[in-house]
Design a protein around this motif. Structure first.
Motif, PDB file in Angstrom:
ATOM      1  N   VAL A  20      -6.186  -9.429  16.892  1.00  0.00           N
ATOM      2  CA  VAL A  20      -7.000  -8.987  15.759  1.00  0.00           C
ATOM      3  C   VAL A  20      -7.885 -10.097  15.215  1.00  0.00           C
ATOM      4  N   TRP A  21      -7.361 -11.331  15.202  1.00  0.00           N
ATOM      5  CA  TRP A  21      -8.131 -12.455  14.675  1.00  0.00           C
ATOM      6  C   TRP A  21      -8.322 -13.471  15.785  1.00  0.00           C
ATOM      7  N   SER A  22      -9.549 -13.945  15.973  1.00  0.00           N
ATOM      8  CA  SER A  22      -9.799 -14.881  17.067  1.00  0.00           C
ATOM      9  C   SER A  22      -9.322 -16.287  16.736  1.00  0.00           C
ATOM     10  N   GLU A  23      -9.282 -16.646  15.415  1.00  0.00           N
ATOM     11  CA  GLU A  23      -8.695 -17.931  15.085  1.00  0.00           C
ATOM     12  C   GLU A  23      -7.246 -17.722  14.629  1.00  0.00           C
ATOM     13  N   PRO A  24      -6.463 -18.803  14.551  1.00  0.00           N
ATOM     14  CA  PRO A  24      -5.058 -18.630  14.170  1.00  0.00           C
ATOM     15  C   PRO A  24      -4.912 -17.889  12.843  1.00  0.00           C
ATOM     16  N   ALA A  25      -4.043 -16.907  12.842  1.00  0.00           N
ATOM     17  CA  ALA A  25      -3.784 -16.127  11.630  1.00  0.00           C
ATOM     18  C   ALA A  25      -2.328 -16.338  11.223  1.00  0.00           C
ATOM     19  N   SER A  26      -2.113 -16.591   9.948  1.00  0.00           N
ATOM     20  CA  SER A  26      -0.760 -16.842   9.462  1.00  0.00           C
ATOM     21  C   SER A  26       0.030 -15.541   9.434  1.00  0.00           C
ATOM     22  N   PRO A  27       1.376 -15.632   9.553  1.00  0.00           N
ATOM     23  CA  PRO A  27       2.196 -14.428   9.412  1.00  0.00           C
ATOM     24  C   PRO A  27       1.943 -13.706   8.101  1.00  0.00           C
ATOM     25  N   ASN A  28       1.632 -14.469   7.043  1.00  0.00           N
ATOM     26  CA  ASN A  28       1.368 -13.847   5.752  1.00  0.00           C
ATOM     27  C   ASN A  28       0.127 -12.965   5.808  1.00  0.00           C
ATOM     28  N   LEU A  29      -0.925 -13.425   6.509  1.00  0.00           N
ATOM     29  CA  LEU A  29      -2.140 -12.621   6.627  1.00  0.00           C
ATOM     30  C   LEU A  29      -1.844 -11.335   7.390  1.00  0.00           C
ATOM     31  N   VAL A  30      -1.060 -11.437   8.457  1.00  0.00           N
ATOM     32  CA  VAL A  30      -0.689 -10.242   9.204  1.00  0.00           C
ATOM     33  C   VAL A  30       0.080  -9.280   8.302  1.00  0.00           C
ATOM     34  N   GLN A  31       1.018  -9.800   7.528  1.00  0.00           N
ATOM     35  CA  GLN A  31       1.810  -8.962   6.634  1.00  0.00           C
ATOM     36  C   GLN A  31       0.939  -8.259   5.598  1.00  0.00           C
ATOM     37  N   VAL A  32      -0.059  -8.984   5.074  1.00  0.00           N
ATOM     38  CA  VAL A  32      -0.954  -8.392   4.079  1.00  0.00           C
ATOM     39  C   VAL A  32      -1.692  -7.194   4.670  1.00  0.00           C
ATOM     40  N   TYR A  33      -2.222  -7.363   5.882  1.00  0.00           N
ATOM     41  CA  TYR A  33      -2.978  -6.260   6.485  1.00  0.00           C
ATOM     42  C   TYR A  33      -2.065  -5.136   6.958  1.00  0.00           C
ATOM     43  N   ILE A  34      -0.837  -5.458   7.334  1.00  0.00           N
ATOM     44  CA  ILE A  34       0.138  -4.406   7.637  1.00  0.00           C
ATOM     45  C   ILE A  34       0.369  -3.561   6.394  1.00  0.00           C
ATOM     46  N   SER A  35       0.467  -4.207   5.226  1.00  0.00           N
ATOM     47  CA  SER A  35       0.679  -3.456   3.980  1.00  0.00           C
ATOM     48  C   SER A  35      -0.524  -2.572   3.658  1.00  0.00           C
ATOM     49  N   TYR A  36      -1.753  -3.083   3.903  1.00  0.00           N
ATOM     50  CA  TYR A  36      -2.952  -2.260   3.699  1.00  0.00           C
ATOM     51  C   TYR A  36      -2.894  -1.021   4.594  1.00  0.00           C
ATOM     52  N   LEU A  37      -2.534  -1.248   5.869  1.00  0.00           N
ATOM     53  CA  LEU A  37      -2.500  -0.148   6.833  1.00  0.00           C
ATOM     54  C   LEU A  37      -1.427   0.869   6.472  1.00  0.00           C
ATOM     55  N   ARG A  38      -0.279   0.386   6.015  1.00  0.00           N
ATOM     56  CA  ARG A  38       0.798   1.305   5.627  1.00  0.00           C
ATOM     57  C   ARG A  38       0.374   2.228   4.487  1.00  0.00           C
ATOM     58  N   ARG A  39      -0.389   1.689   3.532  1.00  0.00           N
ATOM     59  CA  ARG A  39      -0.836   2.509   2.410  1.00  0.00           C
ATOM     60  C   ARG A  39      -1.705   3.674   2.881  1.00  0.00           C
ATOM     61  N   LYS A  40      -2.441   3.446   3.975  1.00  0.00           N
ATOM     62  CA  LYS A  40      -3.401   4.456   4.413  1.00  0.00           C
ATOM     63  C   LYS A  40      -2.818   5.458   5.414  1.00  0.00           C
ATOM     64  N   ILE A  41      -1.890   5.013   6.275  1.00  0.00           N
ATOM     65  CA  ILE A  41      -1.360   5.947   7.271  1.00  0.00           C
ATOM     66  C   ILE A  41       0.070   6.374   6.968  1.00  0.00           C
ATOM     67  N   GLY A  42       0.657   5.765   5.933  1.00  0.00           N
ATOM     68  CA  GLY A  42       2.030   6.108   5.561  1.00  0.00           C
ATOM     69  C   GLY A  42       2.979   4.978   5.894  1.00  0.00           C
ATOM     70  N   PRO A  43       3.758   4.506   4.897  1.00  0.00           N
ATOM     71  CA  PRO A  43       4.640   3.348   5.128  1.00  0.00           C
ATOM     72  C   PRO A  43       5.698   3.590   6.186  1.00  0.00           C
ATOM     73  N   GLU A  44       6.096   4.848   6.362  1.00  0.00           N
ATOM     74  CA  GLU A  44       7.163   5.138   7.327  1.00  0.00           C
ATOM     75  C   GLU A  44       6.687   5.022   8.777  1.00  0.00           C
ATOM     76  N   ARG A  45       5.385   4.925   8.980  1.00  0.00           N
ATOM     77  CA  ARG A  45       4.861   4.904  10.348  1.00  0.00           C
ATOM     78  C   ARG A  45       4.871   3.510  10.978  1.00  0.00           C
ATOM     79  N   ILE A  46       5.045   2.470  10.174  1.00  0.00           N
ATOM     80  CA  ILE A  46       5.113   1.112  10.726  1.00  0.00           C
ATOM     81  C   ILE A  46       6.444   0.505  10.318  1.00  0.00           C
ATOM     82  N   ARG A  47       7.315   0.299  11.304  1.00  0.00           N
ATOM     83  CA  ARG A  47       8.650  -0.230  11.032  1.00  0.00           C
ATOM     84  C   ARG A  47       8.675  -1.731  11.307  1.00  0.00           C
TER      85      ARG A  47
END
Length: 220
Positions: free
Chosen positions: A182-209
């Motif tokens: 997703v990111w061409s430069e190094p991305a911190s685990p925190n950044l990944v977690q933030v965008y996972i939370s954004y995605l969960r809000r839109k498609i449903g939290p139960e869809r990403i475990r």
């Protein structure tokens, strides 16, 4: 071959090439980088991609030698060659008319993306396919997502993250794999977690475990 099969992008390692990778990934492509001709041939021999993007000024062996080796090693892999206008005729002579293509530099990412998608469709490497995980439906060709039949608007990064999660059903995708795709430069685990939370809000939290210490699974 599924629409999220890898496209190998062989560009000189510059800020511009990093921007190209980001843009292609934001459109839902799985774009993997190669920094020189030797890296291209290593990938071609180990795990051929769905398509190769090859810049004529890539470091390492001369591009004509790399192209000839790709044609010999993996004749089914289509190639899009990036070339300045003054070298166009020489490049055209090296291409397979039924599979390969070229894009003149300077180019827009939209033009490159369109050529990649067209070449994949013409060679049968990808079609207009809907990927379903339960009531989640993703059209990677059009960049459209629906949940329970309702359209969902995702940012380019969110869409790229979702397509990176579209591996084999039930497979765990690590933080490192998501950061790379997703990111061409190094991305911190925190950044990944933030965008996972954004995605969960839109498609449903139960869809990403979350698999603690391992990564994430897209449920279906």
């Amino acid at each position: 071959m599924p629409p999220y099969a890898p496209v190998l992008v062989a560009l000189p390692p510059t800020a511009a090439s990093a921007s190209v990778l980001r843009s292609l990934r934001a459109e839902g492509m799985r774009a993997d980088p190669a920094a020189d001709g030797i890296a291209v041939l290593d990938v071609i021999r180990a795990a051929p991609p769905a398509l190769l993007v090859l810049d004529v000024d890539l470091p390492g062996p001369e591009h004509a030698a790399v192209l000839a080796a790709v044609h010999a090693e993996s004749p089914s892999v289509p190639v899009v060659v990036l070339t300045p206008r003054e070298r166009r005729n020489a490049v055209i002579a090296q291409l397979r008319s039924d599979r390969d293509d070229y894009v003149l530099r300077p180019f827009s990412v939209d033009e490159l993306s369109a050529r990649i998608r067209l070449r994949l469709r013409l060679t049968g490497a990808v079609g207009h396919t809907l990927i379903r995980r339960g009531e989640l439906v993703v059209d990677t060709e059009l960049g459209e997502v629906t949940v329970d039949g309702n359209p969902v608007s995702l940012s380019p990064t969110e869409f790229s993250l979702l397509t990176a999660l579209l591996t084999e059903p039930g497979a765990t995708v690590s933080h490192e794999e998501l950061a790379t795709q997703v990111w061409s430069e190094p991305a911190s685990p925190n950044l990944v977690q933030v965008y996972i939370s954004y995605l969960r809000r839109k498609i449903g939290p139960e869809r990403i475990r979350t698999i603690r210490g391992a990564g994430y699974v897209l449920e279906g």
